[in-house]
Design an enzyme around this catalytic site. Sequence first.
Site, PDB file in Angstrom:
ATOM      1  N   ARG A  49       0.851  -1.199   0.000  1.00  0.00           N
ATOM      2  CA  ARG A  49       0.000   0.000   0.000  1.00  0.00           C
ATOM      3  C   ARG A  49       0.886   1.248   0.000  1.00  0.00           C
ATOM      4  O   ARG A  49       2.096   1.146   0.133  1.00  0.00           O
ATOM      5  CB  ARG A  49      -0.971  -0.001   1.200  1.00  0.00           C
ATOM      6  N   ALA A  51       0.792   5.056  -2.241  1.00  0.00           N
ATOM      7  CA  ALA A  51       0.700   5.284  -3.680  1.00  0.00           C
ATOM      8  C   ALA A  51       1.957   4.883  -4.465  1.00  0.00           C
ATOM      9  O   ALA A  51       1.865   4.120  -5.436  1.00  0.00           O
ATOM     10  CB  ALA A  51       0.329   6.748  -3.929  1.00  0.00           C
ATOM     11  N   ARG A  92      -7.455  -0.558  -6.948  1.00  0.00           N
ATOM     12  CA  ARG A  92      -7.636   0.613  -6.067  1.00  0.00           C
ATOM     13  C   ARG A  92      -7.747   1.854  -6.956  1.00  0.00           C
ATOM     14  O   ARG A  92      -6.849   2.111  -7.762  1.00  0.00           O
ATOM     15  CB  ARG A  92      -6.466   0.772  -5.078  1.00  0.00           C
ATOM     16  N   GLN A 196      -2.796   2.844   9.886  1.00  0.00           N
ATOM     17  CA  GLN A 196      -1.454   2.891   9.276  1.00  0.00           C
ATOM     18  C   GLN A 196      -0.470   3.675  10.156  1.00  0.00           C
ATOM     19  O   GLN A 196       0.726   3.377  10.170  1.00  0.00           O
ATOM     20  CB  GLN A 196      -1.512   3.557   7.894  1.00  0.00           C
ATOM     21  N   ASP A 237      -1.983  10.714  -2.622  1.00  0.00           N
ATOM     22  CA  ASP A 237      -2.353   9.636  -3.554  1.00  0.00           C
ATOM     23  C   ASP A 237      -2.653  10.147  -4.954  1.00  0.00           C
ATOM     24  O   ASP A 237      -2.512   9.418  -5.928  1.00  0.00           O
ATOM     25  CB  ASP A 237      -3.554   8.860  -3.006  1.00  0.00           C
TER      26      ASP A 237
HETATM   27  O1  MRU Z   1      -4.723   3.295   1.982  1.00  0.00           O
HETATM   28  P1  MRU Z   1      -3.251   3.484   1.975  1.00  0.00           P
HETATM   29  O2  MRU Z   1      -2.572   2.953   3.188  1.00  0.00           O
HETATM   30  O3  MRU Z   1      -2.608   2.983   0.695  1.00  0.00           O
HETATM   31  O4  MRU Z   1      -3.081   5.070   1.978  1.00  0.00           O
HETATM   32  C1  MRU Z   1      -1.807   5.603   1.860  1.00  0.00           C
HETATM   33  C2  MRU Z   1      -1.773   7.069   1.978  1.00  0.00           C
HETATM   34  O5  MRU Z   1      -2.759   7.739   2.077  1.00  0.00           O
HETATM   35  C3  MRU Z   1      -0.406   7.689   1.865  1.00  0.00           C
HETATM   36  O6  MRU Z   1      -0.348   8.876   2.598  1.00  0.00           O
HETATM   37  C4  MRU Z   1      -0.129   8.008   0.393  1.00  0.00           C
HETATM   38  O7  MRU Z   1      -0.323   6.880  -0.401  1.00  0.00           O
HETATM   39  C5  MRU Z   1       1.223   8.534   0.192  1.00  0.00           C
HETATM   40  S1  MRU Z   1       2.452   7.320   0.480  1.00  0.00           S
HETATM   41  C6  MRU Z   1       3.955   7.942   0.111  1.00  0.00           C
END
Ligand code: MRU
Length: 348
Positions: A49, A51, A92, A196, A237
């Site tokens: 996970r 981005a 996603r 997270q 993202d």
């Molecule tokens: O749902 P996730 O855990 O994939 O969400 C991740 C985020 O929102 C992060 O802040 C984003 O992807 C940036 S990661 C460098």
Amino acid sequence: MDKMFTVRLSSDENAVEILDQTLLPNRVEYLRLETPEELFEAIHSLRVRGAPAIGVAAGFGMYVAARSICFDERERFFGALEETGNYLISSRPTAVNLSYAVKRMLDRAMGFGRAEALPLLKAECNAIYNEDRAMCRAISELGLTLVKDGDGILTHCNAGALAATEYGTGLGTLLLGKELGYNFHVYSDETRPLLQGARLTAFELLSAGIDVTLICDSAASLLMKQGKINAVFVGCDRVAANGDTANKIGTRSAAVNARYCDIPFYVFCPSSTIDFSCKSGADIVIEERDGSEITSLFYEKSVAPEGVKCCNPAFDVTEAELITAIVTEKGICRYPYTESLSALFKGG
Ligand code: MRU
């Protein structure tokens, strides 16, 4: 993160290997994903996970899939690869890095049969990986110009090496800063509902020896008022052409609170996360996830009455005007972003 990795191509090139982030912080286990279906499941269930990490995984996944396609003839080969790409993109919807990586792989393969395309695709997925490392490093260095030793930093979700490669984006400045002798006090929002911040950011920063304090998302506002937060650092993202930024649900609350308290709010954004085809945040699709993530995923028993309606958007969009700066690998952009992003990436 010694000797750990987030995502890589297996040495036999028949699989994408990932750290299964759903098991952290209690277990460090790696998975070998050999089929598009396995990769789809891993992305959808957030085993991999963040981005940039999703983009890197998709790049490797497209190469692995290309190797397993049995037609050599260019149209049939490309058609099969395109089908896989569209399937992976559907795992996603919000993080643009996923479609960015798939598109790069498809563009590279176009016009070639399997035999000619494979070496090109291998080089392309490795380039996506290596570029991400370089972007993370550059962003982290630029971030250090925005803070000073001893600052209190609030962060939301996880935008470290687990979400990208090496330093990550939003946490990169903190990780690099630690190596260079800075002492930051980091407050990590737990990040409901998938935690997270608790499971990943706290783990990652503690492992790096950084002073990190875990807080409930709802405590951030008070800490800002108490003067404990000097800046907010988040990843992203998808960033629209006007700077509106999609990131983990709750990011916008942090931005609104920061503005009220006159605290700078910084978005760390590799160019792979900017989507110039979205004019504003209104064009960004927000992923809706299952309500069981709120009621029961991390609890022995459901914490809500059976049958209750749930609303579980995974991301929100922070309006550009709430963002003090967007830190990219090419430079730091300021509002109005339509002009500053375009000047940096499109030459005007
Ligand atoms: O749902 P996730 O855990 O994939 O969400 C991740 C985020 O929102 C992060 O802040 C984003 O992807 C940036 S990661 C460098």
